[in-house]
Design an enzyme around this catalytic site. Structure first.
Site, short mmCIF file in Angstrom:
data_model
loop_
_atom_site.label_atom_id
_atom_site.label_comp_id
_atom_site.label_asym_id
_atom_site.label_seq_id
_atom_site.Cartn_x
_atom_site.Cartn_y
_atom_site.Cartn_z
N SER A 138 0.87 -1.18 0.00
CA SER A 138 0.00 0.00 0.00
C SER A 138 0.90 1.23 0.00
O SER A 138 2.06 1.15 0.45
CB SER A 138 -0.86 0.01 1.27
OG SER A 138 -1.45 1.28 1.46
N TYR A 148 -0.76 -1.06 10.48
CA TYR A 148 -1.07 -1.28 9.06
C TYR A 148 0.07 -0.78 8.18
O TYR A 148 0.60 -1.52 7.34
CB TYR A 148 -2.38 -0.57 8.68
CG TYR A 148 -2.77 -0.87 7.24
CD1 TYR A 148 -3.52 -1.99 6.93
CD2 TYR A 148 -2.36 -0.03 6.21
CE1 TYR A 148 -3.85 -2.29 5.61
CE2 TYR A 148 -2.69 -0.32 4.90
CZ TYR A 148 -3.44 -1.44 4.60
OH TYR A 148 -3.75 -1.72 3.29
N1 NAP Z 1 -8.84 -0.90 -0.85
C1 NAP Z 1 -7.84 -0.07 -0.65
O1 NAP Z 1 -8.02 1.16 -0.59
C2 NAP Z 1 -6.43 -0.61 -0.53
C3 NAP Z 1 -5.37 0.29 -0.68
C4 NAP Z 1 -4.07 -0.17 -0.59
C5 NAP Z 1 -3.82 -1.50 -0.36
N2 NAP Z 1 -4.85 -2.38 -0.20
C6 NAP Z 1 -4.52 -3.79 0.05
O2 NAP Z 1 -5.07 -4.56 -1.00
C7 NAP Z 1 -5.32 -5.90 -0.54
C8 NAP Z 1 -6.74 -6.30 -0.94
O3 NAP Z 1 -7.62 -5.42 -0.30
P1 NAP Z 1 -9.08 -5.09 -0.88
O4 NAP Z 1 -9.24 -3.63 -0.76
O5 NAP Z 1 -9.28 -5.73 -2.18
O6 NAP Z 1 -9.96 -5.79 0.27
P2 NAP Z 1 -11.38 -6.53 0.25
O7 NAP Z 1 -12.24 -6.02 -0.86
O8 NAP Z 1 -11.88 -6.43 1.64
O9 NAP Z 1 -11.01 -8.07 -0.07
C9 NAP Z 1 -10.24 -8.80 0.83
C10 NAP Z 1 -10.07 -10.23 0.33
O10 NAP Z 1 -9.17 -10.92 1.21
C11 NAP Z 1 -9.82 -12.09 1.74
N3 NAP Z 1 -9.29 -12.27 3.10
C12 NAP Z 1 -9.36 -11.41 4.14
N4 NAP Z 1 -8.82 -11.94 5.25
C13 NAP Z 1 -8.38 -13.17 4.90
C14 NAP Z 1 -7.75 -14.23 5.62
N5 NAP Z 1 -7.50 -14.16 6.94
N6 NAP Z 1 -7.43 -15.39 4.96
C15 NAP Z 1 -7.73 -15.51 3.63
N7 NAP Z 1 -8.32 -14.54 2.90
C16 NAP Z 1 -8.67 -13.39 3.54
C17 NAP Z 1 -11.31 -11.79 1.64
O11 NAP Z 1 -12.13 -12.95 1.50
P3 NAP Z 1 -12.73 -13.76 2.80
O12 NAP Z 1 -13.31 -12.75 3.73
O13 NAP Z 1 -13.70 -14.76 2.25
O14 NAP Z 1 -11.54 -14.47 3.40
C18 NAP Z 1 -11.35 -11.03 0.31
O15 NAP Z 1 -11.32 -11.94 -0.78
C19 NAP Z 1 -5.07 -5.87 0.97
O16 NAP Z 1 -3.80 -6.43 1.23
C20 NAP Z 1 -5.09 -4.39 1.32
O17 NAP Z 1 -4.31 -4.11 2.45
C21 NAP Z 1 -6.16 -1.97 -0.28
#
Ligand code: NAP
Length: 257
Positions: A138, A148
């Site tokens: 991130s 985080y």
């Molecule tokens: N959205 C943003 O603004 C943003 C910005 C920068 C970086 N990121 C990073 O991008 C990545 C993806 O985030 P996102 O925004 O796409 O989040 P999201 O929409 O909440 O999706 C999270 C995914 O991870 C899975 N997951 C969560 N905890 C887990 C666990 N303990 N074991 C296995 N799977 C798990 C969830 O499925 P289940 O609940 O079924 O397990 C889901 O498929 C993360 O690493 C986040 O830190 C996000």
């Protein structure tokens, strides 16, 4: 046909990776905790793109979950060519507001799982002389922002160091640093997003396209949008003390995750 394994494939950035890689003709191993959702995703991607989509239910906050995915990555008879370590989450609140158990779970999913899965995958990839790993960090990695930001800083440092160590082996590693992306992330963490300006939001599909193009070009760090490239340039020249002040004052509820 090559195979890609995506953790956190069912929502947000992981789902965008799954759509794009399936459209490009890769077979997929889809990893998350919700088996029903994984099954629906696998069926949809198979029907739409004619690829094989395997489901692997695993909680990466547990040793059993990490070991199950590591075993799949080490299976040399059924090779994985591309690993996307994407699963992650946010905790709402500042330091000492967040329960210790939640902080430790974050380190397990963001750091320990990424270390163990990257190692399982790259061991097998190095033997074959080819492969790729994208570790989703991130832009918060470059800001003083509690556990985080610290966990994502670890992802960046670890990935770039491993990329150097494996240079010339045919295995590419890249840390991906998105800004704000509209996904389930903020809602799951109970964070409001009302006062994040529209211009700061990135589209997950465009983010993934830029990330895969950076990986193909051999980059070890990808900040895939001009807006955030400029912002991260400013972060580099801002005195650390001032940066810390701004970062802490900017409510966690609304800060870049
Ligand atoms: N959205 C943003 O603004 C943003 C910005 C920068 C970086 N990121 C990073 O991008 C990545 C993806 O985030 P996102 O925004 O796409 O989040 P999201 O929409 O909440 O999706 C999270 C995914 O991870 C899975 N997951 C969560 N905890 C887990 C666990 N303990 N074991 C296995 N799977 C798990 C969830 O499925 P289940 O609940 O079924 O397990 C889901 O498929 C993360 O690493 C986040 O830190 C996000």
């Amino acid at each position: 046909m090559t195979t890609a394994l995506i953790t956190g494939s069912t929502a947000g950035i992981g789902a965008a990776f799954a759509r794009r890689l399936a459209a490009d003709g890769h077979n997929l191993v889809l990893v998350a905790r919700d088996t029903k959702r994984l099954g629906e995703q696998a069926t949809e991607l198979h029907d739409r793109h004619g690829i094989e989509a395997e489901v692997l239910t695993a909680d990466l906050a547990t040793d059993d979950g990490i070991e199950a995915v590591a075993a799949r990555l080490s299976d040399r008879r059924n090779a994985v060519d591309l690993l996307i370590n994407n699963a992650g989450f946010g905790n709402k609140g500042r330091y000492l507001d967040v329960p210790m158990a939640d902080e430790l779970t974050m380190l397990k999913v963001h750091c320990e799982a990424v270390l163990r899965l990257t190692s399982a995958a790259t061991g097998a990839m190095r033997d074959r002389g080819r492969g790729g790993v994208v570790n989703v960090a991130s832009v918060a990695a470059f800001l003083p922002r509690g556990t985080y930001g610290a966990s994502k800083a670890w992802v960046v440092q670890f990935t770039q160091g491993a990329a150097k160590d494996l240079a010339g082996s045919g295995v590419r590693l890249m840390a991906l640093c998105p800004g704000f992306v509209r996904t389930e992330f903020h809602e799951r963490a109970g964070m409001g997003t009302d006062n994040i300006p529209d211009w700061m939001w990135l589209d997950a599909d465009k983010l993934v396209a830029a990330a895969l193009s950076d990986l193909a070009r051999g980059k070890s760090l990808s900040v895939p949008d001009p807006r955030y490239k400029v912002l991260m340039g400013l972060v580099k020249v801002t005195p650390r003390g001032l940066l810390g002040g701004i970062s802490t004052r900017t409510g966690r509820k609304y800060g870049p995750q």
